[in-house]
Design a protein around this motif. Structure first.
Motif, PDB file in Angstrom:
ATOM      1  N   ILE A 115       0.903  -1.650   0.378  1.00 57.37           N
ATOM      2  CA  ILE A 115       0.015   0.174  -0.200  1.00 57.37           C
ATOM      3  C   ILE A 115       0.504   1.434  -0.305  1.00 57.37           C
ATOM      4  O   ILE A 115       0.297   2.236  -0.978  1.00 57.37           O
ATOM      5  N   ALA A 116       2.134   0.845   1.422  1.00 54.57           N
ATOM      6  CA  ALA A 116       2.872   2.458   1.199  1.00 54.57           C
ATOM      7  C   ALA A 116       3.476   2.493  -1.143  1.00 54.57           C
ATOM      8  O   ALA A 116       3.403   3.374  -0.717  1.00 54.57           O
ATOM      9  N   ILE A 117       3.526   1.493  -1.281  1.00 55.48           N
ATOM     10  CA  ILE A 117       3.817   1.363  -2.768  1.00 55.48           C
ATOM     11  C   ILE A 117       3.426   2.341  -3.954  1.00 55.48           C
ATOM     12  O   ILE A 117       3.528   3.241  -4.632  1.00 55.48           O
ATOM     13  N   CYS A 118       1.393   1.754  -3.491  1.00 53.03           N
ATOM     14  CA  CYS A 118       0.604   2.823  -4.539  1.00 53.03           C
ATOM     15  C   CYS A 118       0.757   3.957  -3.717  1.00 53.03           C
ATOM     16  O   CYS A 118      -0.183   4.592  -4.798  1.00 53.03           O
ATOM     17  N   LEU A 119       0.758   4.360  -2.549  1.00 55.67           N
ATOM     18  CA  LEU A 119       0.422   5.443  -2.201  1.00 55.67           C
ATOM     19  C   LEU A 119       1.741   6.492  -2.810  1.00 55.67           C
ATOM     20  O   LEU A 119       1.136   7.678  -3.717  1.00 55.67           O
ATOM     21  N   HIS A 120       2.700   5.956  -3.449  1.00 57.99           N
ATOM     22  CA  HIS A 120       4.088   6.994  -3.980  1.00 57.99           C
ATOM     23  C   HIS A 120       3.877   6.430  -4.950  1.00 57.99           C
ATOM     24  O   HIS A 120       3.907   7.862  -5.838  1.00 57.99           O
ATOM     25  N   GLU A 121       3.003   6.038  -5.815  1.00 54.92           N
ATOM     26  CA  GLU A 121       2.308   6.032  -7.271  1.00 54.92           C
ATOM     27  C   GLU A 121       2.011   7.244  -7.612  1.00 54.92           C
ATOM     28  O   GLU A 121       1.194   7.697  -8.618  1.00 54.92           O
ATOM     29  N   VAL A 122       0.709   7.577  -6.593  1.00 55.08           N
ATOM     30  CA  VAL A 122      -0.027   8.697  -7.008  1.00 55.08           C
ATOM     31  C   VAL A 122       0.108  10.374  -6.002  1.00 55.08           C
ATOM     32  O   VAL A 122      -0.973  10.965  -5.992  1.00 55.08           O
ATOM     33  N   LEU A 123       1.077   9.343  -4.775  1.00 53.08           N
ATOM     34  CA  LEU A 123       0.793  11.237  -4.524  1.00 53.08           C
ATOM     35  C   LEU A 123       1.634  12.149  -5.360  1.00 53.08           C
ATOM     36  O   LEU A 123       2.561  11.224  -5.867  1.00 53.08           O
ATOM     37  N   PRO A 124       1.861  13.706  -5.458  1.00 50.43           N
ATOM     38  CA  PRO A 124       2.646  14.500  -5.587  1.00 50.43           C
ATOM     39  C   PRO A 124       4.305  13.394  -5.170  1.00 50.43           C
ATOM     40  O   PRO A 124       4.753  12.411  -4.308  1.00 50.43           O
ATOM     41  N   PRO A 125       5.400  13.685  -6.661  1.00 54.69           N
ATOM     42  CA  PRO A 125       6.595  12.909  -6.916  1.00 54.69           C
ATOM     43  C   PRO A 125       7.777  13.052  -5.795  1.00 54.69           C
ATOM     44  O   PRO A 125       8.608  12.556  -5.756  1.00 54.69           O
ATOM     45  N   LYS A 126       7.828  14.661  -5.654  1.00 55.14           N
ATOM     46  CA  LYS A 126       9.109  14.865  -5.308  1.00 55.14           C
ATOM     47  C   LYS A 126       8.123  15.113  -3.149  1.00 55.14           C
ATOM     48  O   LYS A 126       6.848  15.288  -2.796  1.00 55.14           O
ATOM     49  N   TYR A 127       8.998  14.231  -2.842  1.00 55.23           N
ATOM     50  CA  TYR A 127       9.134  13.937  -1.336  1.00 55.23           C
ATOM     51  C   TYR A 127       8.409  14.498  -0.135  1.00 55.23           C
ATOM     52  O   TYR A 127       6.896  14.782   0.474  1.00 55.23           O
ATOM     53  N   PRO A 128       9.035  16.086  -0.209  1.00 53.19           N
ATOM     54  CA  PRO A 128       8.633  16.768   0.855  1.00 53.19           C
ATOM     55  C   PRO A 128       7.030  17.087   0.797  1.00 53.19           C
ATOM     56  O   PRO A 128       6.341  17.194   1.560  1.00 53.19           O
ATOM     57  N   GLU A 129       5.883  17.499  -0.845  1.00 56.32           N
ATOM     58  CA  GLU A 129       5.143  17.435  -1.273  1.00 56.32           C
ATOM     59  C   GLU A 129       4.053  16.124  -0.549  1.00 56.32           C
ATOM     60  O   GLU A 129       3.093  16.307  -0.225  1.00 56.32           O
ATOM     61  N   ALA A 130       4.967  15.206  -0.997  1.00 57.64           N
ATOM     62  CA  ALA A 130       4.038  13.886  -0.748  1.00 57.64           C
ATOM     63  C   ALA A 130       3.936  13.790   0.936  1.00 57.64           C
ATOM     64  O   ALA A 130       3.018  13.501   1.866  1.00 57.64           O
ATOM     65  N   ILE A 131       4.472  13.687   1.695  1.00 58.35           N
ATOM     66  CA  ILE A 131       4.571  13.540   3.280  1.00 58.35           C
ATOM     67  C   ILE A 131       3.542  14.495   3.698  1.00 58.35           C
ATOM     68  O   ILE A 131       3.011  14.528   4.584  1.00 58.35           O
TER      69      ILE A 131
END
Length: 202
Positions: free
Chosen positions: A1-17
């Protein structure tokens, strides 16, 4: 699920977090299902230290970050343990527990921390801050951590608990017994003495 989140959240980590932290603020209960959030931080946040540590502090209130914090400890133990000492003074009991549980040398189902098997003195500094925590949830983690340490450094644990035994409360009595359960099973004489066993035989 965490990997799937990475696919749909913004690619830049600070924005995703920042999105994950915002979601975490709107959830008011605790459960294993939310371990996807610390997992996300562990998988994608190692190169974003400051953002990740703040995020772990936030999401551990939903599901413990005890597994996710360990790669950060292994990468920079001095820096991370300064954070753990700070977390041990948190007003939030989930954060305080993470300060103990995350640095257990032999945490089950997690990466071992060889540096703390060899020298757990900084871990004990954290545990000293939490030894009389008002939450059993935290005190149980302290005892489990000391039980871990006793498997590699029994003398250090016995010396510490002899000092703690001067605190004459039911909570501390339980804490000492739970911390010594491995040494008790091994019949370690000093552990048995701390637990009140007598050697007198009629």
């Amino acid at each position: 699920i965490a990997i799937c989140l990475h696919e749909v959240l913004p690619p830049k980590y600070p924005e995703a977090i920042n999105i994950i932290k915002a979601v975490a603020k709107d959830i008011d209960f605790y459960g294993f299902e939310y371990m996807i959030f610390p997992d996300f931080i562990e998988l994608y946040g190692m190169k974003h230290w400051n953002e990740s540590i703040k995020a772990l502090e936030s999401v551990t209130t939903l599901a413990s970050g005890e597994f996710a914090v360990r790669p950060f400890i292994l990468e920079d133990p001095d820096r991370m343990m300064k954070v753990m000492l700070k977390w041990a003074k948190s007003k939030n009991h989930h954060v305080r527990r993470l300060a103990s549980e995350g640095c257990r040398p032999r945490l089950p189902w997690a990466q071992a921390l060889p540096i703390f098997k060899q020298d757990p003195r900084i871990v004990i500094e954290v545990l000293e801050l939490l030894r009389e925590d008002n939450e059993l949830y935290v005190r149980r983690s302290v005892a489990n951590n000391l039980n871990d340490i006793s498997k590699d450094n029994p003398d250090m644990v016995l010396k510490l608990l002899k000092k703690w035994s001067k605190i004459k409360t039911a909570e501390m009595k339980w804490q000492i017994k739970h911390s010594l359960r491995t040494l008790e099973k091994l019949g370690e004489p000093r552990a048995l003495a701390l637990l009140g066993y007598s050697y007198d035989v009629d």
